[in-house]
Design a protein around this motif. Structure first.
Motif, PDB file in Angstrom:
ATOM      1  N   MET A  55      16.980  -5.807  -7.695  1.00 44.07           N
ATOM      2  CA  MET A  55      17.686  -6.648  -6.732  1.00 44.07           C
ATOM      3  C   MET A  55      17.518  -8.120  -7.077  1.00 44.07           C
ATOM      4  O   MET A  55      18.452  -8.922  -6.957  1.00 44.07           O
ATOM      5  CB  MET A  55      17.166  -6.380  -5.314  1.00 44.07           C
ATOM      6  N   LYS A  56      16.324  -8.494  -7.510  1.00 45.01           N
ATOM      7  CA  LYS A  56      16.085  -9.889  -7.881  1.00 45.01           C
ATOM      8  C   LYS A  56      16.957 -10.297  -9.060  1.00 45.01           C
ATOM      9  O   LYS A  56      17.453 -11.418  -9.121  1.00 45.01           O
ATOM     10  CB  LYS A  56      14.602 -10.083  -8.203  1.00 45.01           C
ATOM     11  N   LYS A  57      17.158  -9.371 -10.004  1.00 47.01           N
ATOM     12  CA  LYS A  57      18.040  -9.665 -11.138  1.00 47.01           C
ATOM     13  C   LYS A  57      19.477  -9.895 -10.665  1.00 47.01           C
ATOM     14  O   LYS A  57      20.161 -10.808 -11.143  1.00 47.01           O
ATOM     15  CB  LYS A  57      17.994  -8.515 -12.148  1.00 47.01           C
ATOM     16  N   LEU A  58      19.928  -9.062  -9.739  1.00 41.91           N
ATOM     17  CA  LEU A  58      21.282  -9.227  -9.200  1.00 41.91           C
ATOM     18  C   LEU A  58      21.400 -10.528  -8.416  1.00 41.91           C
ATOM     19  O   LEU A  58      22.442 -11.190  -8.451  1.00 41.91           O
ATOM     20  CB  LEU A  58      21.648  -8.034  -8.313  1.00 41.91           C
ATOM     21  N   ALA A  59      20.328 -10.913  -7.720  1.00 40.84           N
ATOM     22  CA  ALA A  59      20.325 -12.165  -6.959  1.00 40.84           C
ATOM     23  C   ALA A  59      20.372 -13.363  -7.900  1.00 40.84           C
ATOM     24  O   ALA A  59      21.058 -14.360  -7.632  1.00 40.84           O
ATOM     25  CB  ALA A  59      19.094 -12.235  -6.067  1.00 40.84           C
ATOM     26  N   GLU A  60      19.655 -13.277  -9.012  1.00 41.03           N
ATOM     27  CA  GLU A  60      19.652 -14.362  -9.999  1.00 41.03           C
ATOM     28  C   GLU A  60      21.031 -14.557 -10.614  1.00 41.03           C
ATOM     29  O   GLU A  60      21.408 -15.669 -10.984  1.00 41.03           O
ATOM     30  CB  GLU A  60      18.624 -14.070 -11.086  1.00 41.03           C
ATOM     31  N   LYS A  61      21.804 -13.474 -10.713  1.00 41.06           N
ATOM     32  CA  LYS A  61      23.164 -13.551 -11.246  1.00 41.06           C
ATOM     33  C   LYS A  61      24.146 -14.112 -10.216  1.00 41.06           C
ATOM     34  O   LYS A  61      25.275 -14.465 -10.553  1.00 41.06           O
ATOM     35  CB  LYS A  61      23.654 -12.164 -11.674  1.00 41.06           C
ATOM     36  N   GLY A  62      23.727 -14.173  -8.944  1.00 44.16           N
ATOM     37  CA  GLY A  62      24.603 -14.628  -7.886  1.00 44.16           C
ATOM     38  C   GLY A  62      25.441 -13.523  -7.274  1.00 44.16           C
ATOM     39  O   GLY A  62      26.379 -13.792  -6.525  1.00 44.16           O
ATOM     40  N   ALA A  63      25.095 -12.265  -7.582  1.00 44.35           N
ATOM     41  CA  ALA A  63      25.864 -11.133  -7.058  1.00 44.35           C
ATOM     42  C   ALA A  63      25.488 -10.814  -5.623  1.00 44.35           C
ATOM     43  O   ALA A  63      26.343 -10.408  -4.823  1.00 44.35           O
ATOM     44  CB  ALA A  63      25.656  -9.905  -7.938  1.00 44.35           C
ATOM     45  N   VAL A  64      24.212 -10.964  -5.285  1.00 43.88           N
ATOM     46  CA  VAL A  64      23.741 -10.616  -3.944  1.00 43.88           C
ATOM     47  C   VAL A  64      22.819 -11.697  -3.404  1.00 43.88           C
ATOM     48  O   VAL A  64      22.270 -12.504  -4.162  1.00 43.88           O
ATOM     49  CB  VAL A  64      22.999  -9.260  -3.937  1.00 43.88           C
ATOM     50  N   LYS A  65      22.644 -11.679  -2.099  1.00 44.78           N
ATOM     51  CA  LYS A  65      21.660 -12.508  -1.417  1.00 44.78           C
ATOM     52  C   LYS A  65      20.684 -11.574  -0.721  1.00 44.78           C
ATOM     53  O   LYS A  65      21.098 -10.668   0.011  1.00 44.78           O
ATOM     54  CB  LYS A  65      22.330 -13.429  -0.401  1.00 44.78           C
ATOM     55  N   LEU A  66      19.407 -11.775  -0.955  1.00 48.72           N
ATOM     56  CA  LEU A  66      18.391 -10.893  -0.396  1.00 48.72           C
ATOM     57  C   LEU A  66      17.865 -11.462   0.910  1.00 48.72           C
ATOM     58  O   LEU A  66      17.301 -12.559   0.948  1.00 48.72           O
ATOM     59  CB  LEU A  66      17.237 -10.709  -1.402  1.00 48.72           C
ATOM     60  N   ASN A  67      18.040 -10.713   1.988  1.00 45.58           N
ATOM     61  CA  ASN A  67      17.524 -11.092   3.296  1.00 45.58           C
ATOM     62  C   ASN A  67      16.349 -10.197   3.666  1.00 45.58           C
ATOM     63  O   ASN A  67      16.018  -9.255   2.956  1.00 45.58           O
ATOM     64  CB  ASN A  67      18.636 -10.987   4.349  1.00 45.58           C
ATOM     65  N   ARG A  68      15.742 -10.477   4.793  1.00 42.30           N
ATOM     66  CA  ARG A  68      14.528  -9.760   5.174  1.00 42.30           C
ATOM     67  C   ARG A  68      14.762  -8.259   5.333  1.00 42.30           C
ATOM     68  O   ARG A  68      14.013  -7.447   4.811  1.00 42.30           O
ATOM     69  CB  ARG A  68      13.958 -10.342   6.469  1.00 42.30           C
ATOM     70  N   ASN A  69      15.809  -7.882   6.049  1.00 37.30           N
ATOM     71  CA  ASN A  69      16.084  -6.466   6.309  1.00 37.30           C
ATOM     72  C   ASN A  69      17.493  -6.061   5.894  1.00 37.30           C
ATOM     73  O   ASN A  69      18.034  -5.070   6.408  1.00 37.30           O
ATOM     74  CB  ASN A  69      15.871  -6.144   7.798  1.00 37.30           C
ATOM     75  N   SER A  70      18.069  -6.807   4.988  1.00 37.88           N
ATOM     76  CA  SER A  70      19.433  -6.487   4.551  1.00 37.88           C
ATOM     77  C   SER A  70      19.704  -7.111   3.189  1.00 37.88           C
ATOM     78  O   SER A  70      18.946  -7.957   2.710  1.00 37.88           O
ATOM     79  CB  SER A  70      20.459  -6.983   5.573  1.00 37.88           C
ATOM     80  N   VAL A  71      20.807  -6.672   2.609  1.00 39.54           N
ATOM     81  CA  VAL A  71      21.298  -7.236   1.352  1.00 39.54           C
ATOM     82  C   VAL A  71      22.737  -7.661   1.588  1.00 39.54           C
ATOM     83  O   VAL A  71      23.534  -6.905   2.144  1.00 39.54           O
ATOM     84  CB  VAL A  71      21.241  -6.201   0.206  1.00 39.54           C
ATOM     85  N   GLU A  72      23.069  -8.878   1.183  1.00 39.10           N
ATOM     86  CA  GLU A  72      24.435  -9.368   1.324  1.00 39.10           C
ATOM     87  C   GLU A  72      25.073  -9.467  -0.054  1.00 39.10           C
ATOM     88  O   GLU A  72      24.529 -10.103  -0.959  1.00 39.10           O
ATOM     89  CB  GLU A  72      24.465 -10.733   1.998  1.00 39.10           C
ATOM     90  N   ILE A  73      26.208  -8.818  -0.215  1.00 38.33           N
ATOM     91  CA  ILE A  73      26.931  -8.888  -1.477  1.00 38.33           C
ATOM     92  C   ILE A  73      27.776 -10.160  -1.484  1.00 38.33           C
ATOM     93  O   ILE A  73      28.684 -10.320  -0.674  1.00 38.33           O
ATOM     94  CB  ILE A  73      27.818  -7.645  -1.681  1.00 38.33           C
ATOM     95  N   ILE A  74      27.436 -11.058  -2.393  1.00 38.13           N
ATOM     96  CA  ILE A  74      28.107 -12.365  -2.465  1.00 38.13           C
ATOM     97  C   ILE A  74      29.334 -12.299  -3.369  1.00 38.13           C
ATOM     98  O   ILE A  74      30.392 -12.807  -3.053  1.00 38.13           O
ATOM     99  CB  ILE A  74      27.133 -13.447  -2.990  1.00 38.13           C
ATOM    100  N   ASP A  75      29.173 -11.669  -4.532  1.00 40.60           N
ATOM    101  CA  ASP A  75      30.256 -11.575  -5.502  1.00 40.60           C
ATOM    102  C   ASP A  75      30.203 -10.201  -6.154  1.00 40.60           C
ATOM    103  O   ASP A  75      29.387  -9.948  -7.045  1.00 40.60           O
ATOM    104  CB  ASP A  75      30.134 -12.674  -6.559  1.00 40.60           C
ATOM    105  N   ALA A  76      31.078  -9.306  -5.718  1.00 40.69           N
ATOM    106  CA  ALA A  76      31.072  -7.916  -6.231  1.00 40.69           C
ATOM    107  C   ALA A  76      31.400  -7.856  -7.710  1.00 40.69           C
ATOM    108  O   ALA A  76      30.985  -6.918  -8.396  1.00 40.69           O
ATOM    109  CB  ALA A  76      32.040  -7.068  -5.423  1.00 40.69           C
TER     110      ALA A  76
END
Length: 217
Positions: free
Chosen positions: A190-211
């Motif tokens: 998940m951290k790798k996907l977040a570093e790419k800007g694909a997702v945002k990691l929240n406390r109890n959820s994941v937000e898809i920023i750019d599919a």
């Protein structure tokens, strides 16, 4: 009891007499988020059709480990309930309500009658079998031939589509459980996907920023 108008809006191809029989012979039930609708080893007495909301179906082993299989969306039926109700076998899968849902339950005694009487219902049942079979093949392919990073992306996309939302209200531990992995592995990916800007990691959820950035390279 569900109204004929509601059923017609969900199944516009069904003829009026079939709509009338479904409305009169079936029960309309509502369930809260997280309600267990079907469990492994349970005998099934009716077929479940989702009218509103989402049902998550997963496989569970003897040790309680889970693996996500597919979603049942509005207008779709549970193929397993159709098979098990007609053969009087027990369920091999578990189903849980995702959010508050409304379902139509068609009793076993009515299934065979509708199959013989209405081509629309017969075709609906066949399409349901085929769709679930194709989904299971895709799931098996990912388990057998894909790495965990690819399986995670597949899971995120499928969940996004099922929920019709970019917010996936699951923790890393819950996602790991559904993919039969560890929280540490899922967190790292998940951290790798977040570093790419694909997702945002929240406390109890994941937000898809750019599919479009979800695909692993």
């Amino acid at each position: 009891m569900v109204s004929q108008q509601e059923l017609k809006s969900i199944f516009p191809s069904f003829e009026d007499s079939l709509i009338d029989e479904l409305a009169n012979a079936s029960d309309c039930k509502t369930f809260k988020d997280g309600t267990l609708l079907m469990k492994t080893g349970q005998y099934i007495r009716s077929t479940m059709i989702v009218l509103d909301g989402l049902v998550k179906v997963f496989r569970e082993d003897e040790e309680g480990n889970e693996y996500f299989m597919y979603f049942i969306e509005p207008g779709q039926a549970c193929a397993l309930s159709m098979v098990c109700s007609s053969t009087q076998d027990t369920s091999e899968l578990t189903a849980v309500a995702v959010g508050d849902i409304e379902v139509l339950t068609v009793p076993l005694s009515k299934m065979d009658e509708l199959m013989a009487k209405y081509t629309d219902w017969y075709q609906f049942v066949l399409r349901t079998y085929r769709k679930r079979f194709e989904e299971l093949l895709v799931t098996i392919d990912h388990i057998a031939f894909r790495n965990m990073d690819e399986r995670l992306v597949f899971y995120l996309k499928k969940t996004q589509k099922g929920l019709k939302s970019n917010i996936i209200p699951l923790t890393h531990a819950e996602i790991a459980n559904e993919l039969n992995s560890s929280r540490e592995v899922i967190t790292r990916l998940m951290k790798k996907l977040a570093e790419k800007g694909a997702v945002k990691l929240n406390r109890n959820s994941v937000e898809i920023i750019d599919a479009t950035l979800l695909d692993v390279t």
